[in-house]
Design a protein around this motif. Structure first.
Motif, PDB file in Angstrom:
ATOM      1  N   GLY A   1       2.233  -4.840  11.124  1.00 22.96           N
ATOM      2  CA  GLY A   1       1.831  -4.101   9.935  1.00 22.96           C
ATOM      3  C   GLY A   1       1.592  -2.640  10.232  1.00 22.96           C
ATOM      4  N   GLY A   2       1.420  -1.864   9.184  1.00 23.64           N
ATOM      5  CA  GLY A   2       1.093  -0.455   9.345  1.00 23.64           C
ATOM      6  C   GLY A   2       2.233   0.493   9.131  1.00 23.64           C
ATOM      7  N   SER A   3       3.479  -0.013   9.091  1.00 23.84           N
ATOM      8  CA  SER A   3       4.612   0.900   8.908  1.00 23.84           C
ATOM      9  C   SER A   3       4.854   1.235   7.445  1.00 23.84           C
ATOM     10  CB  SER A   3       5.885   0.272   9.493  1.00 23.84           C
ATOM     11  OG  SER A   3       6.308  -0.817   8.698  1.00 23.84           O
ATOM     12  N   GLY A   4       4.489   0.308   6.552  1.00 21.82           N
ATOM     13  CA  GLY A   4       4.786   0.490   5.139  1.00 21.82           C
ATOM     14  C   GLY A   4       6.224   0.181   4.787  1.00 21.82           C
ATOM     15  N   LEU A   5       6.965  -0.357   5.737  1.00 23.22           N
ATOM     16  CA  LEU A   5       8.388  -0.632   5.553  1.00 23.22           C
ATOM     17  C   LEU A   5       8.582  -1.935   4.771  1.00 23.22           C
ATOM     18  CD1 LEU A   5      11.041  -0.047   8.253  1.00 23.22           C
ATOM     19  CD2 LEU A   5      10.935  -2.302   7.208  1.00 23.22           C
ATOM     20  N   ASP A   6       9.672  -2.023   4.032  1.00 22.84           N
ATOM     21  CA  ASP A   6      10.000  -3.200   3.235  1.00 22.84           C
ATOM     22  C   ASP A   6      10.079  -4.437   4.140  1.00 22.84           C
ATOM     23  OD1 ASP A   6      11.033  -5.140   1.582  1.00 22.84           O
ATOM     24  OD2 ASP A   6      12.712  -3.955   0.860  1.00 22.84           O
TER      25      ASP A   6
ATOM     26  N   ALA B   1       0.834  -1.209   0.000  1.00 21.70           N
ATOM     27  CA  ALA B   1       0.000   0.000   0.000  1.00 21.70           C
ATOM     28  C   ALA B   1       0.863   1.252   0.000  1.00 21.70           C
ATOM     29  CB  ALA B   1      -0.919  -0.011   1.221  1.00 21.70           C
ATOM     30  N   ALA B   2       1.962   1.233   0.749  1.00 23.65           N
ATOM     31  CA  ALA B   2       2.842   2.402   0.828  1.00 23.65           C
ATOM     32  C   ALA B   2       3.438   2.741  -0.526  1.00 23.65           C
ATOM     33  CB  ALA B   2       3.949   2.145   1.841  1.00 23.65           C
ATOM     34  N   ARG B   3       3.713   1.732  -1.325  1.00 26.18           N
ATOM     35  CA  ARG B   3       4.321   1.978  -2.648  1.00 26.18           C
ATOM     36  C   ARG B   3       3.348   2.639  -3.614  1.00 26.18           C
ATOM     37  NH1 ARG B   3       7.033  -3.510  -4.530  1.00 26.18           N
ATOM     38  NH2 ARG B   3       8.147  -2.114  -5.957  1.00 26.18           N
ATOM     39  N   LYS B   4       2.059   2.582  -3.285  1.00 30.47           N
ATOM     40  CA  LYS B   4       1.042   3.186  -4.153  1.00 30.47           C
ATOM     41  C   LYS B   4       0.601   4.564  -3.672  1.00 30.47           C
ATOM     42  CE  LYS B   4      -0.835  -1.386  -5.309  1.00 30.47           C
ATOM     43  NZ  LYS B   4      -2.028  -2.269  -5.218  1.00 30.47           N
TER      44      LYS B   4
ATOM     45  N   ALA C   1      16.017   1.538   2.443  1.00 29.59           N
ATOM     46  CA  ALA C   1      15.685   2.570   1.465  1.00 29.59           C
ATOM     47  C   ALA C   1      15.352   3.889   2.142  1.00 29.59           C
ATOM     48  CB  ALA C   1      14.514   2.110   0.602  1.00 29.59           C
ATOM     49  N   SER C   2      15.454   4.961   1.383  1.00 36.83           N
ATOM     50  CA  SER C   2      15.147   6.289   1.923  1.00 36.83           C
ATOM     51  C   SER C   2      13.719   6.353   2.457  1.00 36.83           C
ATOM     52  CB  SER C   2      15.350   7.344   0.844  1.00 36.83           C
ATOM     53  OG  SER C   2      14.975   8.619   1.327  1.00 36.83           O
ATOM     54  N   ALA C   3      12.782   5.758   1.713  1.00 35.22           N
ATOM     55  CA  ALA C   3      11.381   5.808   2.123  1.00 35.22           C
ATOM     56  C   ALA C   3      11.126   5.020   3.399  1.00 35.22           C
ATOM     57  CB  ALA C   3      10.496   5.267   0.998  1.00 35.22           C
ATOM     58  N   ASP C   4      12.056   4.124   3.762  1.00 38.30           N
ATOM     59  CA  ASP C   4      11.878   3.299   4.951  1.00 38.30           C
ATOM     60  C   ASP C   4      12.530   3.893   6.194  1.00 38.30           C
ATOM     61  OD1 ASP C   4      10.428   1.393   3.598  1.00 38.30           O
ATOM     62  OD2 ASP C   4      12.179   0.162   3.127  1.00 38.30           O
ATOM     63  N   ALA C   5      13.187   5.039   6.047  1.00 38.68           N
ATOM     64  CA  ALA C   5      13.917   5.613   7.186  1.00 38.68           C
ATOM     65  C   ALA C   5      12.963   5.999   8.312  1.00 38.68           C
ATOM     66  CB  ALA C   5      14.727   6.821   6.729  1.00 38.68           C
ATOM     67  N   LEU C   6      12.005   6.863   8.038  1.00 39.22           N
ATOM     68  CA  LEU C   6      11.070   7.250   9.096  1.00 39.22           C
ATOM     69  C   LEU C   6      10.241   6.070   9.593  1.00 39.22           C
ATOM     70  CD1 LEU C   6       9.904   9.545  10.856  1.00 39.22           C
ATOM     71  CD2 LEU C   6       8.051   9.679   9.188  1.00 39.22           C
ATOM     72  N   PRO C   7       9.706   5.216   8.696  1.00 41.80           N
ATOM     73  CA  PRO C   7       8.965   4.067   9.203  1.00 41.80           C
ATOM     74  C   PRO C   7       9.763   3.206  10.181  1.00 41.80           C
ATOM     75  CG  PRO C   7       8.533   4.321   6.876  1.00 41.80           C
ATOM     76  CD  PRO C   7       9.599   5.318   7.233  1.00 41.80           C
ATOM     77  N   PHE C   8      11.071   3.111   9.999  1.00 42.72           N
ATOM     78  CA  PHE C   8      11.860   2.293  10.917  1.00 42.72           C
ATOM     79  C   PHE C   8      12.039   2.963  12.272  1.00 42.72           C
ATOM     80  CE2 PHE C   8      15.877   0.781  12.763  1.00 42.72           C
ATOM     81  CZ  PHE C   8      15.581  -0.574  12.850  1.00 42.72           C
ATOM     82  N   ILE C   9      12.269   4.272  12.289  1.00 47.09           N
ATOM     83  CA  ILE C   9      12.604   4.933  13.549  1.00 47.09           C
ATOM     84  C   ILE C   9      11.382   5.459  14.296  1.00 47.09           C
ATOM     85  CG2 ILE C   9      14.833   5.596  12.589  1.00 47.09           C
ATOM     86  CD1 ILE C   9      13.867   8.498  12.526  1.00 47.09           C
ATOM     87  N   SER C  10      10.212   5.397  13.673  1.00 48.94           N
ATOM     88  CA  SER C  10       9.003   5.946  14.304  1.00 48.94           C
ATOM     89  C   SER C  10       8.447   4.951  15.320  1.00 48.94           C
ATOM     90  CB  SER C  10       7.953   6.264  13.240  1.00 48.94           C
ATOM     91  OG  SER C  10       6.813   6.874  13.826  1.00 48.94           O
ATOM     92  N   SER C  11       9.147   4.821  16.431  1.00 46.37           N
ATOM     93  CA  SER C  11       8.775   3.833  17.450  1.00 46.37           C
ATOM     94  C   SER C  11       9.446   4.180  18.766  1.00 46.37           C
ATOM     95  CB  SER C  11       9.223   2.434  16.996  1.00 46.37           C
ATOM     96  OG  SER C  11       9.238   1.508  18.070  1.00 46.37           O
ATOM     97  N   SER C  12       8.847   3.743  19.854  1.00 47.87           N
ATOM     98  CA  SER C  12       9.463   3.860  21.178  1.00 47.87           C
ATOM     99  C   SER C  12       9.937   2.491  21.641  1.00 47.87           C
ATOM    100  CB  SER C  12       8.459   4.455  22.177  1.00 47.87           C
ATOM    101  OG  SER C  12       8.181   5.804  21.871  1.00 47.87           O
TER     102      SER C  12
ATOM    103  N   LEU D   1       0.340   5.741   9.870  1.00 47.91           N
ATOM    104  CA  LEU D   1      -0.092   4.354   9.812  1.00 47.91           C
ATOM    105  C   LEU D   1      -0.586   4.095   8.395  1.00 47.91           C
ATOM    106  CD1 LEU D   1      -0.777   1.717  11.464  1.00 47.91           C
ATOM    107  CD2 LEU D   1      -3.104   2.652  11.629  1.00 47.91           C
ATOM    108  N   VAL D   2       0.018   3.124   7.727  1.00 48.54           N
ATOM    109  CA  VAL D   2      -0.311   2.853   6.330  1.00 48.54           C
ATOM    110  C   VAL D   2      -1.204   1.629   6.244  1.00 48.54           C
ATOM    111  CG1 VAL D   2       0.583   2.356   4.030  1.00 48.54           C
ATOM    112  CG2 VAL D   2       1.865   3.856   5.574  1.00 48.54           C
TER     113      VAL D   2
END
Length: 406
Positions: free
Chosen positions: A77-82, A16-19, A136-147, A254-255
Motif C-alpha cells: 500500500g501507499g502508492s495510490g496506484l490502481d 484515497a489517491a482518487r480523492k 493510467a496517467s496518474a499511475d505513471a509515477l506511482p509505478f516507477i517510484s521504486s528501486s 506516500l498516499v
C-alpha cells in the motif's frame, strides 16, 4: 508461482489517491525541477522521457526478480496506484515475462528507466512477452517510484553470497585437516561475537580430533572465526536492510489519507550495507588465499612444494596466481560507492546513494569469490589425498562442487 493475498492496503491507498486535491507530485505536476509546474496529463511524457536506459539487456532472472519486488511493495500500500494492476504483474512474473530493461540508468534514487520501460510494455508501447494493462496517467509515477531492480539485484547477490560463505567454512575445515592446524582458536571461550562463535562451532563440528602441528598457526586459521564471522555479520545486516525495503511502501508521495511527499525512495542505507558486505567478503577471501599459500608449503603439509608429484615439478603453483587474480578483482569491487554523490535536475535532486552500483558490484563479486574458494578446495583436497600427476587442474569443476565440499 506468485499468488496474491489480501490487497486491502493497496485498495485503500488507491481510493484515497482518487480523492486528493491540490498539487500532488507526479500526478498533477512535473517531476524533479519541474515539480512546481502544473501538468494536466503527466504520465505519458514521464514514461516516454524516462525510458532511456543504456547498455546490455539485463538477464531474465533479474527481470523477474524486479517485477516480484515491485509487486510486493505495491501490495504494502501507499502508492495510490490502481490495484487492478497487481494480478497483471503476478501474471507477468509467473509467465517469466521479460521487459527489455537495460543495465544503466539509475543512481540509487529509483530505478526510473527500468520501471518506465516496464510501464510502457504494460501499455503496449514497447513489445514484450507479457500481459497488457492500460496504465493510467496518474499511475505513471506511482509505478516507477521504486528501486525494485536495485533491491532485486541485492537480494539475488545476498542469496548466492550466503551459500558461498557457508561453503567457505567447509573448505577451511579441509585445509585445517591438511595442515594439522590447532583447534585452540575455535574454543567457545575465545569468541567475542555471536557470528565468530557460530563459525568456530561449525568448524569444530567439521573437524576430526587433530594433533596440532604448531603452537600457533598463521592468521588464515587462527583468525578465521573473527574475519569470517564479520562477513556473516555484514551479510545479515545487508539481508535485513534489503528485506525491510522489499517489504515496505517506499513511495513518493506516500498516499494514506493524504499525500506525504518524502525521501523514502533513497537507498543510502542499502548502499552502506552492501558496501560493508563487499569489504567483509574481500577480507574473508584474503584468508582463503592465505590458507592456499600454506597448502603449498612442505612445512605445513608434509608433502613436496606446491603439492607436486615429483621434486621440482610445479604442482598446484598456478592456483596462487588464479586466486590472487580473482582476489584483486574482489578488492576492486569492494571500492565503496557511498563516498560519491551527484547533483541532478537543476540542483533539486542534490544527493544520490548509488545503491544500484553497490548491488551490481555484489552480483559481480560472486564469481571471483567463488574462484578463490575453488582454488583452496582443489589444493586442500590434493593435500589430503596425495598428488595426482596425470590429472589436470580443474578449477571450474571445483566451483561446481562448492556446495558439496565436506
Amino acid at each position: 508461482m506468485v499468488g496474491l493475498g489480501p490487497a486491502e492496503a493497496a485498495e485503500r491507498s488507491w481510493r484515497a489517491a482518487r480523492k486528493l486535491t491540490g498539487p500532488v507530485y507526479g500526478r498533477t505536476t512535473g517531476v524533479g525541477a519541474n515539480r512546481q509546474v502544473t501538468v494536466h496529463d503527466p504520465g505519458p511524457d514521464l514514461l516516454r522521457s524516462h525510458a532511456a536506459g543504456a547498455g546490455p539487456l539485463i538477464g531474465p532472472e533479474r527481470a523477474t526478480a524486479m517485477l516480484a519486488v515491485r509487486l510486493n511493495q505495491l501490495l504494502a500500500g501507499g502508492s495510490g496506484l490502481d490495484p487492478a494492476l497487481l494480478p497483471v504483474l503476478a501474471e507477468a512474473i509467473n509467465g517469466r515475462a521479460r521487459p527489455p530493461v537495460r543495465e544503466y540508468g539509475a543512481i540509487g534514487t529509483g530505478d526510473l528507466t527500468a520501471l518506465s520501460i516496464t510501464a510502457l510494455c504494460l501499455r503496449g508501447e514497447i513489445p514484450w512477452d507479457g500481459p497488457a494493462f492500460p496504465l493510467a496517467s496518474a499511475d505513471a509515477l506511482p509505478f516507477i517510484s521504486s528501486s525494485a531492480l536495485t533491491l532485486a539485484d541485492a537480494a539475488l547477490a545476498i542469496t548466492d553470497l550466503r551459500r558461498l560463505l557457508d561453503a567457505s567454512i567447509r573448505i577451511a575445515a579441509l585445509s585445517w585437516q591438511a595442515v594439522h592446524a590447532s583447534a585452540e582458536p575455535l574454543a567457545a571461550v575465545v569468541q567475542r561475537t555471536a557470528d565468530s562463535a557460530a563459525v568456530a562451532a561449525a568448524l569444530r563440528d567439521l573437524l576430526p580430533a587433530l594433533s596440532p602441528a604448531r603452537i600457533q598457526d598463521p592468521y588464515g586459521y587462527r583468525a578465521c572465526p573473527q574475519v569470517h564471522g564479520a562477513a556473516l555479520t555484514a551479510l545479515r545486516h545487508a539481508e535485513d536492510t534489503v528485506t525491510t525495503a522489499i517489504n515496505s511502501a517506499l513511495e513518493n508521495p506516500l498516499v494514506t489519507t493524504e499525500a506525504h511527499h518524502n525521501g523514502n525512495f533513497h537507498t543510502g542505507p542499502i548502499a552502506l550495507a552492501l558496501d560493508a558486505l563487499r569489504a567483509a567478503l574481500t577480507q574473508t577471501a584474503s584468508l582463503s588465499a592465505a590458507r592456499l599459500a600454506t597448502l603449498m608449503e612442505p612445512s605445513y603439509t608434509g608433502r613436496l612444494p606446491f603439492l607436486a608429484a615429483a621434486e621440482g615439478a610445479s604442482g598446484l603453483l598456478i592456483l596462487e596466481y588464479v586466486a590472487h587474480d580473482a582476489l584483486a578483482t574482489l578488492r576492486q569491487l569492494a571500492t565503496p560507492v557511498t563516498t560519491g554523490t551527484a547533483v541532478l535536475s537543476r540542483g533539486v535532486e542534490d544527493h544520490a546513494g548509488f545503491a544500484t552500483q553497490a548491488a551490481r558490484a555484489c552480483l559481480a563479486a560472486r564469481e571471483p569469490y567463488e574462484i578463490v574458494l575453488a582454488c583452496e578446495l582443489v589444493a586442500a583436497e590434493r593435500a589430503l589425498s596425495g598428488p595426482e600427476p596425470d590429472r589436470p587442474i580443474d578449477v571450474e569443476a571445483a566451483r561446481k562442487r562448492l556446495d558439496g565440499a565436506d
